[in-house]
Write a protein that holds these residues in place. Structure first.
Motif, PDB file in Angstrom:
ATOM      1  N   GLU A  29      36.496  43.724 109.914  1.00  0.00           N
ATOM      2  CA  GLU A  29      37.011  44.929 110.553  1.00  0.00           C
ATOM      3  C   GLU A  29      37.385  44.618 112.004  1.00  0.00           C
ATOM      4  O   GLU A  29      36.868  43.670 112.594  1.00  0.00           O
ATOM      5  CB  GLU A  29      35.950  46.034 110.515  1.00  0.00           C
ATOM      6  N   MET A  30      38.226  45.456 112.578  1.00  0.00           N
ATOM      7  CA  MET A  30      38.696  45.238 113.957  1.00  0.00           C
ATOM      8  C   MET A  30      37.532  45.099 114.922  1.00  0.00           C
ATOM      9  O   MET A  30      37.595  44.341 115.887  1.00  0.00           O
ATOM     10  CB  MET A  30      39.587  46.405 114.396  1.00  0.00           C
ATOM     11  N   ASP A  31      36.452  45.862 114.671  1.00  0.00           N
ATOM     12  CA  ASP A  31      35.313  45.784 115.591  1.00  0.00           C
ATOM     13  C   ASP A  31      34.333  44.669 115.196  1.00  0.00           C
ATOM     14  O   ASP A  31      33.219  44.600 115.694  1.00  0.00           O
ATOM     15  CB  ASP A  31      34.590  47.139 115.648  1.00  0.00           C
ATOM     16  N   GLY A  32      34.796  43.803 114.285  1.00  0.00           N
ATOM     17  CA  GLY A  32      33.947  42.664 113.917  1.00  0.00           C
ATOM     18  C   GLY A  32      32.840  43.016 112.951  1.00  0.00           C
ATOM     19  O   GLY A  32      31.938  42.205 112.707  1.00  0.00           O
TER      20      GLY A  32
ATOM     21  N   ARG B 187      39.718  49.792 109.665  1.00  0.00           N
ATOM     22  CA  ARG B 187      40.904  48.942 109.802  1.00  0.00           C
ATOM     23  C   ARG B 187      40.501  47.481 109.953  1.00  0.00           C
ATOM     24  O   ARG B 187      39.554  47.153 110.651  1.00  0.00           O
ATOM     25  CB  ARG B 187      41.736  49.393 110.990  1.00  0.00           C
ATOM     26  N   LEU B 188      41.254  46.644 109.301  1.00  0.00           N
ATOM     27  CA  LEU B 188      40.891  45.225 109.237  1.00  0.00           C
ATOM     28  C   LEU B 188      41.720  44.398 110.208  1.00  0.00           C
ATOM     29  O   LEU B 188      42.852  44.756 110.542  1.00  0.00           O
ATOM     30  CB  LEU B 188      41.068  44.735 107.796  1.00  0.00           C
ATOM     31  N   ASP B 189      41.139  43.308 110.618  1.00  0.00           N
ATOM     32  CA  ASP B 189      41.751  42.450 111.634  1.00  0.00           C
ATOM     33  C   ASP B 189      42.699  41.460 110.966  1.00  0.00           C
ATOM     34  O   ASP B 189      42.282  40.427 110.447  1.00  0.00           O
ATOM     35  CB  ASP B 189      40.638  41.716 112.388  1.00  0.00           C
TER      36      ASP B 189
ATOM     37  N   VAL C  21      42.675  41.379 103.062  1.00  0.00           N
ATOM     38  CA  VAL C  21      44.032  41.861 103.366  1.00  0.00           C
ATOM     39  C   VAL C  21      45.060  40.878 102.772  1.00  0.00           C
ATOM     40  O   VAL C  21      44.726  39.717 102.534  1.00  0.00           O
ATOM     41  CB  VAL C  21      44.301  41.947 104.893  1.00  0.00           C
ATOM     42  N   MET C  22      46.280  41.342 102.564  1.00  0.00           N
ATOM     43  CA  MET C  22      47.365  40.404 102.279  1.00  0.00           C
ATOM     44  C   MET C  22      47.655  39.710 103.598  1.00  0.00           C
ATOM     45  O   MET C  22      47.771  40.371 104.636  1.00  0.00           O
ATOM     46  CB  MET C  22      48.598  41.146 101.779  1.00  0.00           C
TER      47      MET C  22
END
Lengths: 454, 502
Positions: free
Chosen positions: A296-299, B478-480, A305-306
């Motif tokens: 995730e963005m916050d680690g 949301r993924l990085d 994901v593709m």
């Protein structure tokens, strides 16, 4: 129409919100001369669901399904056991009716199965990585060939005549449109020889086991590619790979194949699933999609994901590595469930049973009057020479409930009496015995007919 | 009405990779036994591999693993899927039942053609119905997906120009700036260079720019109609005439065929060929990204170049697979195309039939215009014209005034229980939301969706953080994606190999 749920009241209320007086008014931008009145097309009348199912059953019944005959036909598509678990999972609406996972938060389930698919295919092929699937084995091979011409900056590719003839025809079409020359390598005793004829080609493509079932010398393949600086592309069978030293372990740059035998119905050859694995340094040049693991963005949590999307057509447009968009996700899922359910033991058992059955079948068919055409090692498919036309024998055996294999005359000139026979793990000793005794009977009546005519 | 989840989530176990559940010796299937004599494997086939790291799990754990994963995946059957350009309509269950009939599913593609008359009849039936619906002279079902169909059309065009001695000069394909990315990619795959054609302020093809671009180097124009802006190209006949006068061919991208079924026929518009996505318009399931199914339609002058096999009637009325075609481009796929998808499409076409076929376009256009009308105050349409089967809205004002992007709105929709629409496509509309409801959704579903969209637009002003942090109820936030590229991890590696440095 049960699929269109609108009541007259709905339509009225919706038109009022839109501010239109009729549905027709919504089509006013279409020039009038180009419009067709509803119901005006010359089509068959609508069928209710009961009649519809009856009509489809009628059409299906006209075909000879392979559960009505004993199948010894292979040639790249195989009649193998499919565990019931595969159909149960791929019928789930969450998978069946989802779109390409562009929104990863709503698609973690599918994305994870694709990551698992990539992991299993790479493991089987012995490659560093694998992509999320291609249309079928033939287009997977053609894409690999085209990828090699870009990487090597050479405008021809070499392919063995022992690669599936349909795959080579697809390769020819793709290469014609790109202005790429295709060099065909000859065989001796059923395996590819004289690889030096591929000099100056971007890649050398061999299939192993090849179209005739024979095992190619992949060490020689690697050496020839090293000598000329070309790429080694192998068309592989996942079951052969489950037991044998994998093409990746021989140093193949790209390994492609057909995933159908791992849990996908034969379905007259569609939908299939193309497999594509390669060395990791090639990853930025591969066609098709690939799924990666990230956070995730916050680690926080892990997720999928593709990735490497900048190779793809929707971002890169004419500079994309390929035009492929939709691939064969559902069939790749069938493969993933199959590889999970069967596992290491199951795949190896299927491969070993096929090897045993094929050798038993070969010995029985030889007793019945067939001759094996090639020496050398083979996997679970072989070519036999018959004293009469292979097509005539195939047709006579079909009347006795046996689909004997593929006559090679249509594909290779002068081989009208040769038959390609595949024996999978689901063929029993009794079925093989019956094949041999019916062959003996067909051959003896064919020979006596020839004698009568003479 | 607020449809936001009350925070009670269905309990789904934390996903784990199947490999971590593996234990040596377990098997998840009742594997066929072998009744023929044993053989020495290395003697039979040569060098054997040392290991094979595939999962070893029970059948129950196999089923649980994939069932649990399905529960964190969104499909049409779990909820509304307004993904623009993708036509996420209901995939009728009868289609699944017919495709599983043994007389279709259990056919080998290389069994004698005399043993598959029902299959050939079905293929011809699909061709004939699609021919009537699209208005083209002929149809082939050989391509395996939409992009594969585009590519096949361009190959037909290439063969056509070559047959007229213009193969060497006609090397340019014109593609509008609003086109799907597959268009320029397919052109490149056929060895063409690509030139972009702008769209005018009304959302139509810029005729002046087209006129300038047309010369003796142009092989084709690839045009999506209705366009990706959800608009019907009113100048379509004129455009086709212009291209033809310059010696070029016109390809129709059929991604948006749903708006036209039974109402207007692209073959009558002047197009030379088009592709269809049976997995969009004719309800074969998308399967999470395939199988696609890419039929193409073409006019008579392109027929000589059709890929083989050509399914047609023979001299005695029988249906045949014709391979003796001297000008054919060859094979584009290994066998008969996506046969079991054709079975589904056939079932679907026969369910609608002559009487109801136009319902597909009529109600899909009604639904799209309804959503457009209900949302116009919060999300203005990109163009002030009636839309076709999808509406293109812009969230530009939220970006300018509140720092909220179209993507934030989309991600918030997941919290409200809906799949997001398509974002940032077409590329020419800023902060674009492309909504395609399809004809199979009820007014009630559309109302719930519109209510959610309106609520989210209010949140964008009053509580923008809720959007920035969305989705908050999904399995992951949301993924990085940058990290995914930087630390490329595209396969599980067995511990044994990791320590060996593989």
């Amino acid at each position: 129409m049960p699929y269109v749920p609108h009541t007259p009241e709905d339509v009225e209320a919706m038109l009022a919100t839109i501010g239109a007086s009729s549905i027709d008014e919504l089509f006013r931008e279409i020039p009038e001369n180009l419009r067709v009145a509803p119901g005006a097309l010359n089509l068959p009348s609508a069928l209710d669901e009961h009649k519809l199912f009856g009509e489809l059953k009628r059409l299906a019944a006209k075909n000879t399904a392979l559960d009505e005959v004993t199948c010894f036909l292979g040639a790249g598509i195989y009649d193998r056991f499919i565990p019931a678990s595969v159909s149960a999972i791929i019928s789930r609406g969450e998978f069946l009716t989802s779109y390409t996972p562009y929104q990863p938060e709503a698609s973690q389930g599918y994305l994870q199965t694709i990551y698992e698919f990539q992991s299993m295919i790479a493991e089987i092929f012995g490659t560093d990585i694998a992509n999320a699937s291609m249309y079928d084995g033939s287009t997977s091979m053609a894409e690999a060939a085209i990828m090699s011409t870009g990487l090597k900056n050479r405008d021809k590719v070499a392919v063995s005549e022992a690669v599936h003839p349909h795959y080579r025809q697809v390769l020819d079409t793709y290469c014609w449109s790109m202005g790429i020359e295709v060099v065909v390598l000859k065989t001796e005793d059923g395996v590819t020889k004289n690889l030096s004829a591929a000099e100056g080609c971007a890649s050398i493509i061999l299939q192993s086991p090849n179209f005739f079932g024979q095992i190619e010398d992949l060490s020689a393949h690697r050496a020839a590619c090293d000598t000329d600086g070309s790429m080694m592309i192998v068309v592989a069978d996942p079951f052969a790979c489950a037991l044998m030293k994998a093409p990746g372990a021989y140093g193949a740059d790209i390994v492609v194949g057909e995933g159908q035998p791992m849990g996908v119905a034969m379905g007259l050859g569609g939908p299939m699933v193309g497999l594509f694995g390669c060395k990791k340094e090639l990853v930025r040049h591969i066609p098709g999609r690939i799924v990666g693991r990230t956070k995730e963005m916050d680690g926080g949590r892990e997720g999928f994901v593709m990735t490497l999307r900048t190779r793809e057509q929707d971002i890169r447009r004419e500079k994309a590595t390929s035009n492929i968009c939709t691939n064969e996700a559902l069939m790749a899922l069938a493969n993933t469930v199959y590889m999970t359910a069967m596992g290491k033991n199951g795949l190896q058992s299927v491969a070993e049973s096929s090897i045993r059955n094929a050798r038993y079948a070969l010995s029985k068919l030889e007793e019945a009057g067939a001759k094996r055409v090639y020496g050398g090692k083979f996997f679970a498919e072989f070519v036999i020479e018959l004293p009469v036309s292979a097509k005539a024998v195939r047709d006579a055996l079909l009347e006795r409930g046996i689909l004997a294999g593929l006559p090679l005359g249509d594909y290779y000139g002068g081989r009208e009496n040769q038959l390609l026979v595949a024996v999978t793990e689901i063929r029993t000793k009794d079925e093989i015995d019956r094949f041999a005794s019916e062959l003996a009977s067909v051959l003896s009546s064919a020979t006596s007919q020839v004698e009568v005519k003479a | 009405m607020n449809h936001l989840s009350n925070g009670r989530m269905k309990r789904v176990p934390e996903p784990e990779l199947i490999f971590t559940k593996s234990k040596k010796g377990r098997v998840g299937a009742n594997i066929p036994t072998c009744s023929t004599p044993a053989v020495d494997l290395s003697e039979a086939i040569g060098d054997l591999r040392e290991d094979l790291h595939l999962p070893e799990v029970s059948e129950l754990d196999t089923i649980r693993h994939f069932t649990n994963l399905s529960q964190i995946n969104y499909g049409i059957e779990t909820g509304f899927y307004p993904l623009g350009s993708c036509t996420m309509k209901y995939n009728p269950k009868i289609n699944e039942a017919t495709a599983r009939l043994a007389g279709f599913a259990n056919l080998h593609p290389m069994q004698p053609v005399e043993t598959i008359p029902g299959a050939l009849e079905l293929l011809l039936g699909v061709q004939e119905m699609l021919q009537e619906i699209t208005g083209f002279d002929n149809i082939t079902l050989q391509p395996l997906a939409g992009a594969h169909g585009e590519m096949t059309c361009l190959m037909l065009i290439k063969a056509y120009h070559e047959s007229r001695g213009e193969g060497e000069t006609r090397k340019v394909v014109l593609v509008p700036d609003s086109a799907h990315g597959t268009n320029p990619a397919s052109a490149a795959r056929c060895g063409y260079s690509v030139k972009s054609i702008p769209t005018d302020a009304n959302g139509n093809t810029d005729l002046e720019a087209l006129e300038k671009a047309l010369d003796s180097n142009v092989a084709a124009l690839m045009l999506t109609n209705p366009s990706t802006l959800g608009l019907f190209e009113p100048n379509i006949e004129k455009i086709c005439r212009m291209v033809h006068e310059a010696g070029g061919q016109v390809f129709c991208d059929g991604a948006n065929m749903n708006a036209m079924v039974g109402t207007t026929r692209p073959g009558d518009h002047g197009f030379d060929c088009m592709h269809l996505n049976l997995h969009k318009t004719f309800s074969t399931p998308h399967g999470g990204g395939g199988p696609g199914c890419g039929a193409i339609g073409l006019q008579a002058h392109l027929e000589p170049f059709l890929p083989v096999p050509v399914i047609r009637r023979g001299s005695e009325g029988e249906v045949m697979a014709d391979y003796s075609r001297h000008h054919s481009i060859g094979r584009v796929s290994a066998f008969y195309g996506q046969f079991l998808m054709e079975v589904r499409a056939f079932t679907y076409l026969r369910a609608y039939g002559k009487e109801k076929m136009a319902d597909i376009s009529r109600y899909s256009v009604l639904n799209a215009n309804y959503v457009r009308a209900r949302l116009k105050d919060v999300l203005p349409p990109a163009h002030d014209r009636p839309c076709m089967h999808e509406c293109i809205l812009t969230a530009e004002k939220y970006k300018k005034e509140h720092g909220i992007r179209a993507l934030d709105i989309s991600k918030r929709l997941i919290d409200y229980g809906f799949h997001p629409p398509t974002n940032y496509f077409p590329l020419i509309v800023p902060e674009c939301l492309m909504i395609e409801p399809t004809e199979t959704e009820t007014k009630e579903t559309l109302d719930m969706f519109c209510d959610a969209m309106i609520a989210i637009c209010h949140e964008a002003i009053e509580n923008p953080d809720a959007l920035h942090h969305a989705p908050s109820t999904a399995m992951v936030g949301r993924l990085d994606e940058t990290l995914a590229v930087k630390q490329l991890d595209v396969r599980w590696i067995p511990a044994a190999k990791e320590t060996a440095g593989v």
